[in-house]
Write an enzyme that holds these catalytic residues in place. Structure first.
Site, PDB file in Angstrom:
ATOM      1  N   LYS A  81     -20.168  17.659  12.595  1.00 39.19           N
ATOM      2  CA  LYS A  81     -19.845  16.551  11.684  1.00 39.19           C
ATOM      3  C   LYS A  81     -19.659  17.065  10.258  1.00 39.19           C
ATOM      4  O   LYS A  81     -20.467  17.883   9.783  1.00 39.19           O
ATOM      5  CB  LYS A  81     -20.959  15.496  11.739  1.00 39.19           C
ATOM      6  CG  LYS A  81     -20.645  14.217  10.974  1.00 39.19           C
ATOM      7  CD  LYS A  81     -21.737  13.152  11.154  1.00 39.19           C
ATOM      8  CE  LYS A  81     -21.409  11.882  10.380  1.00 39.19           C
ATOM      9  NZ  LYS A  81     -22.441  10.820  10.549  1.00 39.19           N
ATOM     10  N   SER A 156     -20.969   6.120  12.092  1.00 39.45           N
ATOM     11  CA  SER A 156     -20.069   6.903  11.257  1.00 39.45           C
ATOM     12  C   SER A 156     -19.643   8.215  11.903  1.00 39.45           C
ATOM     13  O   SER A 156     -18.661   8.815  11.486  1.00 39.45           O
ATOM     14  CB  SER A 156     -20.753   7.211   9.922  1.00 39.45           C
ATOM     15  OG  SER A 156     -21.895   8.039  10.138  1.00 39.45           O
ATOM     16  N   SER A 180     -25.578   5.675  13.592  1.00 39.61           N
ATOM     17  CA  SER A 180     -24.328   6.444  13.625  1.00 39.61           C
ATOM     18  C   SER A 180     -24.199   7.524  14.688  1.00 39.61           C
ATOM     19  O   SER A 180     -23.147   8.150  14.777  1.00 39.61           O
ATOM     20  CB  SER A 180     -24.076   7.076  12.263  1.00 39.61           C
ATOM     21  OG  SER A 180     -23.620   6.101  11.380  1.00 39.61           O
TER      22      SER A 180
HETATM   23  N1  GLN Z   1     -23.260   1.643  10.254  1.00 34.37           N
HETATM   24  C1  GLN Z   1     -24.430   1.826   9.454  1.00 34.37           C
HETATM   25  C2  GLN Z   1     -24.024   1.860   8.014  1.00 34.37           C
HETATM   26  O1  GLN Z   1     -22.899   1.667   7.740  1.00 34.37           O
HETATM   27  C3  GLN Z   1     -25.136   3.076   9.838  1.00 34.37           C
HETATM   28  C4  GLN Z   1     -24.465   4.299   9.375  1.00 34.37           C
HETATM   29  C5  GLN Z   1     -25.184   5.550   9.751  1.00 34.37           C
HETATM   30  O2  GLN Z   1     -26.044   5.571  10.631  1.00 34.37           O
HETATM   31  N2  GLN Z   1     -24.847   6.625   9.061  1.00 34.37           N
HETATM   32  O3  GLN Z   1     -24.784   2.080   7.144  1.00 34.37           O
END
Ligand code: GLN
Length: 499
Positions: A81, A156, A180
């Site tokens: 990532k 994400s 995410s």
């Molecule tokens: N979707 C959640 C957010 O937008 C979690 C994102 C994540 O786990 N990095 O904050």
């Protein structure tokens, strides 16, 4: 041969390399060919470095030739990532503000991947600074879900989930702040784990919300996820919140894969309105499978989980507003309007206006507001109190059960574009995953079938107490084996991008 190599699990591929049936270079070339063939459709990667990957692979083959003992994942390719720093590759967190930045150091996770002999193919797409649930917030364009390229791969860590689901890599890294890893794993038909907070190092992970951010693995099966989890986890003196304790025995648990005598709690609050019928159906069937394997299933109530989403959307933006202050046009990447006539403050404002996307700006504004004097107690303070209540709900539940289960996400992958202008709808994708982040627990998502109404993957989430990560793998592996028998093979074999 190359189709055969990319079909192998990571554990099998590692063994084949150790046994000399294939080489790290051959394995890496097979995956690079696959990336070249399909990434035009999927856009899982922001950066691929074929030469560097082949060089890492040659180094593994050379070590083997010298008679060195190779680890279980040596020579196995991985997609990384783009939120982890890598000294030989750009690191952008999918933001314009970091475009072209080359970090001077490796994240601990990166360092440990290299030490395990994993071959880093490149860096994967993501929501900008890991804020989002669809990867549509990337400054460099969205990623497609290999099950249906008109749909989101989750976020994400959507580039990582799509890369593994499209057989562009057998393994990938992700980070999970509110879901995410688990949410993209669920909507792509993969296994994804959020380790216990502090169980994997945040050093060199570009910070979003420091009290929640947790690196974790993506894989096509539970054992592979456990091998990767073990490879990069464990205490790191460079991360002050790292737990100084042995890594839970996740690999052993994944190999064991049973639920004998285990008490499984179903979280009552995660059902009903907003949940897709087919998701609940597959979830219920999977719980019946666990019961048939010998688990004792009971319903458990965690009332504070209902407030988790609201608390998260105060805590995460608050921490982000502070963490992202470092992007000041002076230290990294982009600098706009520095023509000699403007003050540092003006250049900073222009750079941040141009460099951050709309969701990042929304979070910074929200977080700054929640932390401002006069509002701090009402917003940030109350959110922290809710966080304590959620921890207590977990503690109370774990007095009666060994693990908690729920659907990972309320719905299957939604169409690209559907929620991008509707932040509230987007936030709901993490309804079931957020409590484990707020409490710091271990959690894992494992595929539990395809929803009948759209034929898309459904994930089941297994949550365990802090540092009991092995339990999530044990239950996940038991379910995986039982479902594989029922399906007559892997779920992923039914994806249009299966090999
Ligand atoms: N979707 C959640 C957010 O937008 C979690 C994102 C994540 O786990 N990095 O904050």
């Amino acid at each position: 041969m190359s189709g055969d190599l990319i079909r192998l699990t990571a554990a099998e591929l590692g063994a084949a390399i150790r046994d000399g049936e294939t080489s790290a270079v051959e394995a890496t070339q097979s995956y690079l060919d696959r990336v070249a063939a399909v990434d035009g459709d999927i856009h899982a990667f922001l950066h691929v470095d074929a030469d560097a990957a082949l060089e890492q692979a040659r180094a593994v083959d050379a070590r083997r030739a010298e008679g060195a003992e190779l680890g279980p994942l040596a020579g196995v390719p991985i997609a990384h990532k783009d939120v982890f720093t890598t000294r030989d590759m750009p690191t952008t967190a999918a933001s314009r503000i970091l475009e072209g930045w080359r970090p001077p150091y490796d994240a601990t996770v990166t360092e440990r991947l290299r030490a395990a002999g994993l071959v880093i193919l490149g860096k994967t797409n993501m929501d900008e600074f890991a804020m989002g649930s669809s990867t549509e917030n990337s400054a460099f364009g969205p990623t497609a879900n290999p099950w249906d390229v008109s749909r989101i791969p989750g976020g994400s860590s959507g580039g990582s989930s799509a890369a593994v689901a499209a057989f562009e890599a057998p393994l990938a890294t992700g980070t999970d702040t509110g879901g995410s890893i688990r949410q993209p794993a669920a909507v792509c038909g993969l296994v994804g784990a959020k380790p216990t907070y502090g169980g994997s190092s945040r050093y060199g992970l570009i910070a979003f919300a420091s009290s929640l951010d947790t690196p974790g693995p993506f894989a096509r099966n539970v054992l592979d996820a456990a091998l990767l989890h073990e490879a990069f986890s464990g205490h790191d003196p460079r991360d002050s919140t790292s737990i100084d304790a042995p890594v839970p025995p996740v690999v052993e648990a994944a190999r064991r894969g049973d639920v004998d005598g285990l008490r499984v709690g179903i979280v009552r609050e995660f059902a009903g309105e907003g949940y897709q019928t087919g998701v609940l159906q597959r979830f219920t069937e999977a719980v019946e499978v666990l019961e048939s394997l010998g688990a004792k299933v009971v319903e458990v109530s965690c009332p504070s989980f209902r407030s988790a989403l609201a608390a998260y959307y105060l805590i995460a933006p608050s921490e982000c507003s502070s963490n992202l202050a470092r992007f000041d046009a002076m230290r990294y990447g982009l600098r706009s309007g520095d023509d000699g006539t403007r003050s540092a403050e003006e250049v900073m404002a222009l750079t941040r206006a141009e460099g951050f996307g709309p969701e990042v700006k929304r979070r910074i504004i929200l977080g700054t507001y929640a932390l401002s004097s006069g509002y701090y107690d009402a917003y940030y303070g109350s959110a922290q109190q809710v966080r304590t209540l959620i921890k207590r709900d977990f503690d109370a539940a774990f007095e009666h059960v060994d693990v908690l289960v729920s659907p990972t996400t309320p719905t299957t992958a939604f169409p690209l574009g559907e929620r991008v202008d509707d932040p509230m709808a987007m936030y709901l994708a993490d309804l079931c995953t957020i409590p484990a982040n707020l409490a710091g627990n271990a959690a894992l998502s494992v595929p539990c079938g395809l929803a009948p109404e759209d034929g898309l993957p459904v994930g089941l989430q297994i949550m365990a107490p802090v540092l009991a990560d092995d339990r999530t793998y044990r239950v996940g592996a038991a379910l995986e084996t039982a479902l594989r028998d029922r399906w007559g093979g892997d779920l992923l074999a039914r994806s249009p991008y299966a090999v």
